[in-house]
Design a protein around this motif. Structure first.
Motif, PDB file in Angstrom:
ATOM      1  N   ARG A 119       0.767   4.423   1.298  1.00  0.00           N
ATOM      2  CA  ARG A 119       1.111   3.055   1.717  1.00  0.00           C
ATOM      3  C   ARG A 119       0.399   2.020   0.852  1.00  0.00           C
ATOM      4  NH1 ARG A 119      -0.444   2.856   7.829  1.00  0.00           N
ATOM      5  NH2 ARG A 119       0.029   5.066   7.628  1.00  0.00           N
ATOM      6  N   THR A 120      -0.829   2.291   0.479  1.00  0.00           N
ATOM      7  CA  THR A 120      -1.560   1.322  -0.343  1.00  0.00           C
ATOM      8  C   THR A 120      -0.994   1.290  -1.767  1.00  0.00           C
ATOM      9  OG1 THR A 120      -3.267   3.013  -0.722  1.00  0.00           O
ATOM     10  CG2 THR A 120      -3.667   1.410   1.021  1.00  0.00           C
ATOM     11  N   ALA A 121      -0.631   2.450  -2.300  1.00  0.00           N
ATOM     12  CA  ALA A 121       0.017   2.475  -3.617  1.00  0.00           C
ATOM     13  C   ALA A 121       1.353   1.752  -3.562  1.00  0.00           C
ATOM     14  CB  ALA A 121       0.208   3.920  -4.080  1.00  0.00           C
ATOM     15  N   ALA A 122       2.088   1.916  -2.452  1.00  0.00           N
ATOM     16  CA  ALA A 122       3.384   1.253  -2.300  1.00  0.00           C
ATOM     17  C   ALA A 122       3.231  -0.267  -2.337  1.00  0.00           C
ATOM     18  CB  ALA A 122       4.057   1.697  -1.010  1.00  0.00           C
ATOM     19  N   ILE A 123       2.202  -0.786  -1.690  1.00  0.00           N
ATOM     20  CA  ILE A 123       1.982  -2.235  -1.684  1.00  0.00           C
ATOM     21  C   ILE A 123       1.622  -2.731  -3.082  1.00  0.00           C
ATOM     22  CG2 ILE A 123       0.426  -4.057  -0.856  1.00  0.00           C
ATOM     23  CD1 ILE A 123       0.308  -2.469   1.812  1.00  0.00           C
ATOM     24  N   THR A 124       0.710  -2.062  -3.738  1.00  0.00           N
ATOM     25  CA  THR A 124       0.279  -2.478  -5.077  1.00  0.00           C
ATOM     26  C   THR A 124       1.433  -2.427  -6.070  1.00  0.00           C
ATOM     27  OG1 THR A 124      -1.968  -1.669  -4.610  1.00  0.00           O
ATOM     28  CG2 THR A 124      -1.378  -2.031  -6.925  1.00  0.00           C
ATOM     29  N   GLY A 125       2.210  -1.347  -6.033  1.00  0.00           N
ATOM     30  CA  GLY A 125       3.344  -1.231  -6.941  1.00  0.00           C
ATOM     31  C   GLY A 125       4.468  -2.186  -6.603  1.00  0.00           C
ATOM     32  N   SER A 126       4.712  -2.387  -5.302  1.00  0.00           N
ATOM     33  CA  SER A 126       5.794  -3.275  -4.880  1.00  0.00           C
ATOM     34  C   SER A 126       5.551  -4.711  -5.294  1.00  0.00           C
ATOM     35  CB  SER A 126       5.971  -3.197  -3.365  1.00  0.00           C
ATOM     36  OG  SER A 126       6.491  -1.950  -2.982  1.00  0.00           O
ATOM     37  N   PHE A 127       4.288  -5.123  -5.325  1.00  0.00           N
ATOM     38  CA  PHE A 127       4.014  -6.498  -5.765  1.00  0.00           C
ATOM     39  C   PHE A 127       4.470  -6.693  -7.208  1.00  0.00           C
ATOM     40  CE2 PHE A 127       1.483  -9.675  -7.928  1.00  0.00           C
ATOM     41  CZ  PHE A 127       1.741 -10.782  -7.134  1.00  0.00           C
ATOM     42  N   ILE A 128       4.238  -5.701  -8.063  1.00  0.00           N
ATOM     43  CA  ILE A 128       4.665  -5.822  -9.453  1.00  0.00           C
ATOM     44  C   ILE A 128       6.183  -5.832  -9.544  1.00  0.00           C
ATOM     45  CG2 ILE A 128       4.560  -4.743 -11.743  1.00  0.00           C
ATOM     46  CD1 ILE A 128       1.850  -3.527 -10.841  1.00  0.00           C
ATOM     47  N   ALA A 129       6.836  -4.962  -8.769  1.00  0.00           N
ATOM     48  CA  ALA A 129       8.304  -4.943  -8.765  1.00  0.00           C
ATOM     49  C   ALA A 129       8.861  -6.272  -8.264  1.00  0.00           C
ATOM     50  CB  ALA A 129       8.801  -3.793  -7.888  1.00  0.00           C
ATOM     51  N   LEU A 130       8.244  -6.828  -7.235  1.00  0.00           N
ATOM     52  CA  LEU A 130       8.670  -8.126  -6.705  1.00  0.00           C
ATOM     53  C   LEU A 130       8.510  -9.213  -7.763  1.00  0.00           C
ATOM     54  CD1 LEU A 130       9.525  -9.970  -4.324  1.00  0.00           C
ATOM     55  CD2 LEU A 130       7.096 -10.076  -3.680  1.00  0.00           C
ATOM     56  N   ALA A 131       7.371  -9.234  -8.443  1.00  0.00           N
ATOM     57  CA  ALA A 131       7.140 -10.243  -9.480  1.00  0.00           C
ATOM     58  C   ALA A 131       8.159 -10.119 -10.604  1.00  0.00           C
ATOM     59  CB  ALA A 131       5.718 -10.108 -10.025  1.00  0.00           C
ATOM     60  N   ASP A 132       8.498  -8.887 -10.989  1.00  0.00           N
ATOM     61  CA  ASP A 132       9.503  -8.691 -12.042  1.00  0.00           C
ATOM     62  C   ASP A 132      10.878  -9.162 -11.593  1.00  0.00           C
ATOM     63  OD1 ASP A 132       7.685  -7.750 -13.874  1.00  0.00           O
ATOM     64  OD2 ASP A 132       8.129  -5.633 -13.529  1.00  0.00           O
ATOM     65  N   ALA A 133      11.205  -8.942 -10.317  1.00  0.00           N
ATOM     66  CA  ALA A 133      12.478  -9.438  -9.785  1.00  0.00           C
ATOM     67  C   ALA A 133      12.521 -10.955  -9.806  1.00  0.00           C
ATOM     68  CB  ALA A 133      12.699  -8.916  -8.371  1.00  0.00           C
ATOM     69  N   MET A 134      11.394 -11.579  -9.477  1.00  0.00           N
ATOM     70  CA  MET A 134      11.313 -13.041  -9.529  1.00  0.00           C
ATOM     71  C   MET A 134      11.496 -13.548 -10.957  1.00  0.00           C
ATOM     72  SD  MET A 134      10.836 -13.780  -6.356  1.00  0.00           S
ATOM     73  CE  MET A 134       9.907 -13.481  -4.827  1.00  0.00           C
ATOM     74  N   THR A 135      10.966 -12.799 -11.912  1.00  0.00           N
ATOM     75  CA  THR A 135      11.145 -13.177 -13.312  1.00  0.00           C
ATOM     76  C   THR A 135      12.625 -13.178 -13.686  1.00  0.00           C
ATOM     77  OG1 THR A 135       8.973 -12.318 -13.939  1.00  0.00           O
ATOM     78  CG2 THR A 135      10.604 -12.539 -15.697  1.00  0.00           C
ATOM     79  N   LYS A 136      13.371 -12.185 -13.219  1.00  0.00           N
ATOM     80  CA  LYS A 136      14.818 -12.125 -13.491  1.00  0.00           C
ATOM     81  C   LYS A 136      15.518 -13.354 -12.908  1.00  0.00           C
ATOM     82  CE  LYS A 136      15.265  -8.061 -15.559  1.00  0.00           C
ATOM     83  NZ  LYS A 136      15.637  -6.867 -14.803  1.00  0.00           N
ATOM     84  N   LEU A 137      15.127 -13.739 -11.694  1.00  0.00           N
ATOM     85  CA  LEU A 137      15.731 -14.927 -11.078  1.00  0.00           C
ATOM     86  C   LEU A 137      15.404 -16.184 -11.883  1.00  0.00           C
ATOM     87  CD1 LEU A 137      15.031 -14.251  -7.287  1.00  0.00           C
ATOM     88  CD2 LEU A 137      17.241 -14.149  -8.447  1.00  0.00           C
ATOM     89  N   LYS A 138      14.182 -16.266 -12.373  1.00  0.00           N
ATOM     90  CA  LYS A 138      13.774 -17.423 -13.178  1.00  0.00           C
ATOM     91  C   LYS A 138      14.540 -17.459 -14.494  1.00  0.00           C
ATOM     92  CE  LYS A 138       9.641 -19.599 -15.151  1.00  0.00           C
ATOM     93  NZ  LYS A 138       8.178 -19.467 -15.372  1.00  0.00           N
ATOM     94  N   GLU A 139      14.725 -16.292 -15.123  1.00  0.00           N
ATOM     95  CA  GLU A 139      15.466 -16.231 -16.385  1.00  0.00           C
ATOM     96  C   GLU A 139      16.918 -16.664 -16.205  1.00  0.00           C
ATOM     97  OE1 GLU A 139      14.858 -12.208 -17.522  1.00  0.00           O
ATOM     98  OE2 GLU A 139      12.907 -12.581 -18.456  1.00  0.00           O
TER      99      GLU A 139
END
Length: 245
Positions: free
Chosen positions: A131-151
């Motif tokens: 669960r802790t790895a999922a949270i840490t990794g998911s934050f990076i995936a979320l940030a990358d998704a936000m980058t796509k929206l910004k682009e």
């Protein structure tokens, strides 16, 4: 930190396992990460949907939610798929709600706009701390998704207020250890999961006396030792993502 407990992988008490993060792990998701912490491996995919749940419709705010699952041979013995059992287990529901809550704590829902980001966490190999790895990794995936929206000029900035990471902490005998592997987690007297922001603010603390009650000084030690591990994870996130704006 001196301990009497000898860790099977030779780590110090306050040392996290080796971390490897692979971005763009799957082809189609707006954000996709494989996070490996020791032998624990979790795929975290972030998918953007241009609508929100009914309770948020026409309110000018977005939503971040999560689903979590473990593949049948992610553990020592094969587990039946939950879909075959007809319902999700209590542990699965608890973890996916935790992941969603944690990510929403650092997301500006107004700046996200009326869209939903789905986070899918799939454990392909479990050796403690999924669960802790999922949270840490998911934050990076979320940030990358936000980058796509910004682009795509759908948002003006990545609507993230801070970094986010999580770590497990345990007490075995008199020793406080972080980032527990399964062989340690299974015998811990106290088991805790800690979620914190990059500024050191607490998002969630889950602590249970598995073997014996613990006192306040132990809790203080759990928090301070856990923060050392989270700081290291946040440093990795910053190196990968850069400024969040």
């Amino acid at each position: 930190m001196t301990t009497t407990t000898k860790r099977s992988d030779g780590r110090q008490a306050d040392e996290i396992r080796p971390v490897k993060i692979t971005r763009g792990f799957t082809k189609y998701a707006e954000g996709s990460v494989l996070i490996e912490m020791g032998e624990t491996k979790v795929i975290c995919n972030a998918s953007v949907e241009e609508k929100v749940p009914s309770f948020l419709r026409d309110k000018g705010k977005g939503w971040v939610t999560a689903e979590y699952g473990m593949l049948p041979r992610s553990t020592h013995d094969r587990m039946a798929r939950e879909a075959n059992r007809g319902k999700q287990g209590g542990r699965t529901l608890e973890i996916q709600r935790l992941v969603g809550r944690a990510l929403r704590a650092v997301t500006d829902m107004t700046a996200l706009g009326e869209r939903t980001v789905w986070i899918d966490c799939d454990v392909i190999q479990a050796d403690g701390g999924t669960r802790t790895a999922a949270i840490t990794g998911s934050f990076i995936a979320l940030a990358d998704a936000m980058t796509k929206l910004k682009e795509k000029q759908l948002i003006k900035r990545r609507p993230l207020n801070d970094y986010l990471a999580a770590i497990s902490i345990g007490k075995i005998g008199n020793d406080i250890l972080i980032d527990l592997a399964y062989d340690e987690d299974s015998v811990a007297d106290v088991d805790m999961n800690l979620v914190m922001t990059g500024q050191g603010q607490l998002v969630e603390v889950q602590g249970t006396a598995e073997g014996a009650p613990f006192d306040k000084k132990d809790l203080d030690a759990f928090l301070s030792t856990g923060w050392l591990g989270i700081e290291r994870l946040i440093t990795i996130q910053k190196e990968l993502l850069g400024p969040l704006a």
